[in-house]
Design a protein around this motif. Structure first.
Motif, mmCIF file in Angstrom:
data_model
loop_
_atom_site.group_PDB
_atom_site.id
_atom_site.type_symbol
_atom_site.label_atom_id
_atom_site.label_comp_id
_atom_site.label_asym_id
_atom_site.label_seq_id
_atom_site.Cartn_x
_atom_site.Cartn_y
_atom_site.Cartn_z
ATOM 1 N N ARG A 384 -9.204 -42.377 -24.499
ATOM 2 C CA ARG A 384 -9.517 -41.370 -25.517
ATOM 3 C C ARG A 384 -10.608 -40.390 -25.107
ATOM 4 N N PRO A 385 -11.694 -40.842 -24.458
ATOM 5 C CA PRO A 385 -12.767 -39.885 -24.133
ATOM 6 C C PRO A 385 -12.286 -38.679 -23.333
ATOM 7 N N ALA A 386 -11.392 -38.894 -22.348
ATOM 8 C CA ALA A 386 -10.927 -37.772 -21.525
ATOM 9 C C ALA A 386 -10.190 -36.741 -22.376
ATOM 10 N N ALA A 387 -9.415 -37.214 -23.377
ATOM 11 C CA ALA A 387 -8.720 -36.275 -24.261
ATOM 12 C C ALA A 387 -9.710 -35.453 -25.071
ATOM 13 N N VAL A 388 -10.738 -36.114 -25.585
ATOM 14 C CA VAL A 388 -11.767 -35.403 -26.363
ATOM 15 C C VAL A 388 -12.508 -34.393 -25.486
ATOM 16 N N PHE A 389 -12.858 -34.809 -24.261
ATOM 17 C CA PHE A 389 -13.576 -33.913 -23.360
ATOM 18 C C PHE A 389 -12.721 -32.692 -23.005
ATOM 19 N N ASN A 390 -11.412 -32.896 -22.811
ATOM 20 C CA ASN A 390 -10.525 -31.765 -22.518
ATOM 21 C C ASN A 390 -10.463 -30.797 -23.696
ATOM 22 N N LEU A 391 -10.403 -31.349 -24.891
ATOM 23 C CA LEU A 391 -10.366 -30.497 -26.083
ATOM 24 C C LEU A 391 -11.623 -29.633 -26.161
ATOM 25 N N VAL A 392 -12.776 -30.249 -25.928
ATOM 26 C CA VAL A 392 -14.046 -29.520 -25.982
ATOM 27 C C VAL A 392 -14.133 -28.505 -24.843
ATOM 28 N N GLY A 393 -13.815 -28.957 -23.620
ATOM 29 C CA GLY A 393 -13.984 -28.106 -22.449
ATOM 30 C C GLY A 393 -13.058 -26.905 -22.421
ATOM 31 N N TYR A 394 -11.782 -27.137 -22.744
ATOM 32 C CA TYR A 394 -10.805 -26.046 -22.645
ATOM 33 C C TYR A 394 -10.770 -25.168 -23.896
ATOM 34 N N TYR A 395 -10.725 -25.821 -25.070
ATOM 35 C CA TYR A 395 -10.494 -25.059 -26.296
ATOM 36 C C TYR A 395 -11.791 -24.709 -27.020
ATOM 37 N N GLY A 396 -12.847 -25.458 -26.741
ATOM 38 C CA GLY A 396 -14.137 -25.099 -27.315
ATOM 39 C C GLY A 396 -14.913 -24.128 -26.448
ATOM 40 N N LEU A 397 -14.587 -24.110 -25.138
ATOM 41 C CA LEU A 397 -15.366 -23.277 -24.216
ATOM 42 C C LEU A 397 -14.500 -22.375 -23.341
ATOM 43 N N ALA A 398 -13.621 -22.951 -22.513
ATOM 44 C CA ALA A 398 -12.930 -22.178 -21.483
ATOM 45 C C ALA A 398 -12.124 -21.009 -22.047
ATOM 46 N N LEU A 399 -11.246 -21.269 -23.011
ATOM 47 C CA LEU A 399 -10.386 -20.199 -23.518
ATOM 48 C C LEU A 399 -11.150 -19.172 -24.365
ATOM 49 N N PRO A 400 -11.979 -19.603 -25.324
ATOM 50 C CA PRO A 400 -12.740 -18.577 -26.078
ATOM 51 C C PRO A 400 -13.662 -17.760 -25.185
ATOM 52 N N LEU A 401 -14.367 -18.424 -24.276
ATOM 53 C CA LEU A 401 -15.276 -17.711 -23.390
ATOM 54 C C LEU A 401 -14.503 -16.808 -22.438
ATOM 55 N N GLY A 402 -13.401 -17.324 -21.893
ATOM 56 C CA GLY A 402 -12.586 -16.522 -20.988
ATOM 57 C C GLY A 402 -12.035 -15.275 -21.661
ATOM 58 N N TYR A 403 -11.587 -15.435 -22.911
ATOM 59 C CA TYR A 403 -11.053 -14.277 -23.647
ATOM 60 C C TYR A 403 -12.150 -13.246 -23.886
ATOM 61 N N TRP A 404 -13.346 -13.721 -24.277
ATOM 62 C CA TRP A 404 -14.449 -12.791 -24.551
ATOM 63 C C TRP A 404 -14.899 -12.078 -23.282
ATOM 64 N N LEU A 405 -15.027 -12.823 -22.189
ATOM 65 C CA LEU A 405 -15.433 -12.205 -20.926
ATOM 66 C C LEU A 405 -14.402 -11.197 -20.437
ATOM 67 N N THR A 406 -13.121 -11.539 -20.645
ATOM 68 C CA THR A 406 -12.039 -10.690 -20.135
ATOM 69 C C THR A 406 -11.892 -9.418 -20.947
ATOM 70 N N PHE A 407 -11.789 -9.582 -22.260
ATOM 71 C CA PHE A 407 -11.463 -8.429 -23.109
ATOM 72 C C PHE A 407 -12.680 -7.879 -23.855
ATOM 73 N N GLY A 408 -13.684 -8.720 -24.071
ATOM 74 C CA GLY A 408 -14.884 -8.249 -24.759
ATOM 75 C C GLY A 408 -15.840 -7.542 -23.814
#
Length: 448
Positions: A384-408
């Motif tokens: 379970r921990p790896a699933a939680v960490f992936n959720l935080v890392g990718y959807y809490g940070l990577a995608l929102p930050l990537g979108y903001w850096l790219t288009f913002g």
């Protein structure tokens, strides 16, 4: 031999054939694309879209089947023959059950692809390519069950040789069914789908025959058991495997979302992103092999009651996973113009790819660390921990930050890759911290 040197030698022995197997598996997909590409752009695009949906769904089922891993590895370490045989049978039942919703999802291929903004006509052709592969679901997942059963006991070479032979079967089947040889009509993309299904059937049959003929089931099989279909035993695999399926799905869909971001930037940016992802995927096969090796080694040692040695094996696996990626990272920096030139002669695409490969180099180090961390946790039975960490890392940070850096901020393609890199770094650091605080040294065995 010192404990560290022993674990290095053991992990290298386990990981090397697994790396070769994973590269051989990748070649199955590469051959499909190359041969369909010779037919035309439209069939190629249909296969690309269809493969996207297939991989986005069936990898979830594969992750659920991975719930076998800690049980098989620890039962092998504890010399529990009865549980080994039961887990193989239960894994097969779980594979059949989880395959049903995956098959249903394939019926909606066109609707899903259109909802993601894809061309309706291409999506309809992609659906045809996907639907002829419905029999592939139990075949692929059945092969995965048998592969994990053998791998969990340290038996790695049969899967390697079967995969290499399967590449030959795949080429012949594609040649016959795509282009119309050996009495077959020319079926184009649909022919490629049928060829993939035929190849999956060959892989399952060949590995099963090899297992029985070589007696690889001896010491881990006591015949068919009624207990294999009881809900409690099946739930044990699903309880361990469901978080793995979620983890893999979260990771795959995050990269698909990143690809959609790149597509919004333009055709050249999408091509450069695709090349970088492909290069990263190839280098990823090496730490992935180390990850599979860590599942086996950590689980076996916990089953044997050697928890301190399992902790050493975990740290050695982390070092190997990150270490091999240092080589890839250096190659990405030094050859950042030459590597993309292997894919395209377009100077604009080469320049864009060269601009993000140094970021991808840092990405490699964290990717190698996180995939090994996931393997260590699977060997422990802590999925379970790896699933939680992936959720935080990718959807809490990577995608929102990537979108903001790219288009913002207007960083373009570099913004996507900085977002992915920082997200992966978060996942990797969380996994290392978890293993440090709650690793194999304090693990409670699943097998008693």
């Amino acid at each position: 031999m010192s404990p560290v040197r022993l674990e290095v030698a053991t992990l290298v022995r386990l990981a090397t054939p697994v790396v070769a197997t994973q590269l051989g598996s990748m070649m199955l997909w590469v051959v499909d694309f190359v041969m369909v590409g010779a037919v035309g752009v439209e069939p190629f695009d249909a296969v690309s879209l269809g493969r996207l949906w297939i991989m986005g769904t069936i990898t979830f089922g594969m992750g659920v089947v991975f719930g076998m891993d800690p049980i098989v590895t620890q039962a092998h370490g504890a010399r529990d023959e009865e549980l080994l045989g039961l887990t193989l049978q239960r894994g097969a039942v779980v594979a059949l059950l989880v395959g049903v919703p995956i098959g249903v999802s394939w019926l909606f291929t066109t609707d899903v692809l259109v909802a993601f903004g894809q061309d309706a006509r291409l999506s309809a052709h992609a659906r045809e390519y996907v639907l002829v592969q419905l029999p592939l679901i139990p075949l692929f997942l059945g092969f995965t069950v048998l592969r994990q059963f053998l791998l969990g006991r340290g038996i790695v070479y049969p899967t390697l040789w079967v995969t290499l032979l399967a590449n030959g079967v795949n080429v012949i089947a594609n040649w016959a069914l795509i282009f119309g040889h050996l009495g077959s009509p020319a079926l184009g993309a649909v022919g490629a789908g049928i060829a993939t299904t035929v190849t999956s059937g060959f892989m399952l049959a060949a590995l099963w025959i090899w297992t029985v003929a070589a007696g690889l089931h001896r010491g881990a099989w006591r015949g068919l058991r009624r207990e294999a279909i009881r809900l409690r035993g099946l739930a044990g695999i699903v309880r361990l495997g469901l978080p793995v399926g979620v983890q893999i799905g979260l990771e795959m869909w995050a990269f698909m979302a990143a690809t959609l971001f790149a597509g919004k930037l333009g055709a050249e940016e999408l091509a450069a992103h695709t090349i970088a992802i492909n290069l990263a995927s190839i280098s990823f096969m090496v730490p992935l092999g180390v990850s599979f090796g860590s599942v086996t080694r950590v689980g076996n040692l916990i089953g044997e009651g050697e928890r301190d040695r399992a902790q050493v094996a975990a740290w050695v696996a982390f070092a190997l996973g990150a270490g091999v990626m240092v080589v890839s990272a250096l190659a990405f920096v030094v050859f950042r113009y030459r590597l993309p030139a292997l894919y395209t002669a377009d100077p604009g695409v080469v320049a864009l790819t060269a601009g993000i490969l140094p970021i991808a180099a840092a990405f490699q180090l964290f990717d190698g660390t996180q995939v090994v961390g996931g393997g260590i946790l699977r060997g422990m039975g802590k999925t379970r921990p790896a699933a939680v960490f992936n959720l935080v890392g990718y959807y809490g940070l990577a995608l929102p930050l990537g979108y903001w850096l790219t288009f913002g901020l207007g960083l373009g393609l570099r913004g996507i890759w900085w977002g992915l890199c920082l997200g992966l770094a978060t996942v990797a650091l969380l996994l290392v911290a978890w293993v440090w605080r709650r690793g194999p040294a304090g693990a409670v065995a699943l097998v008693r």
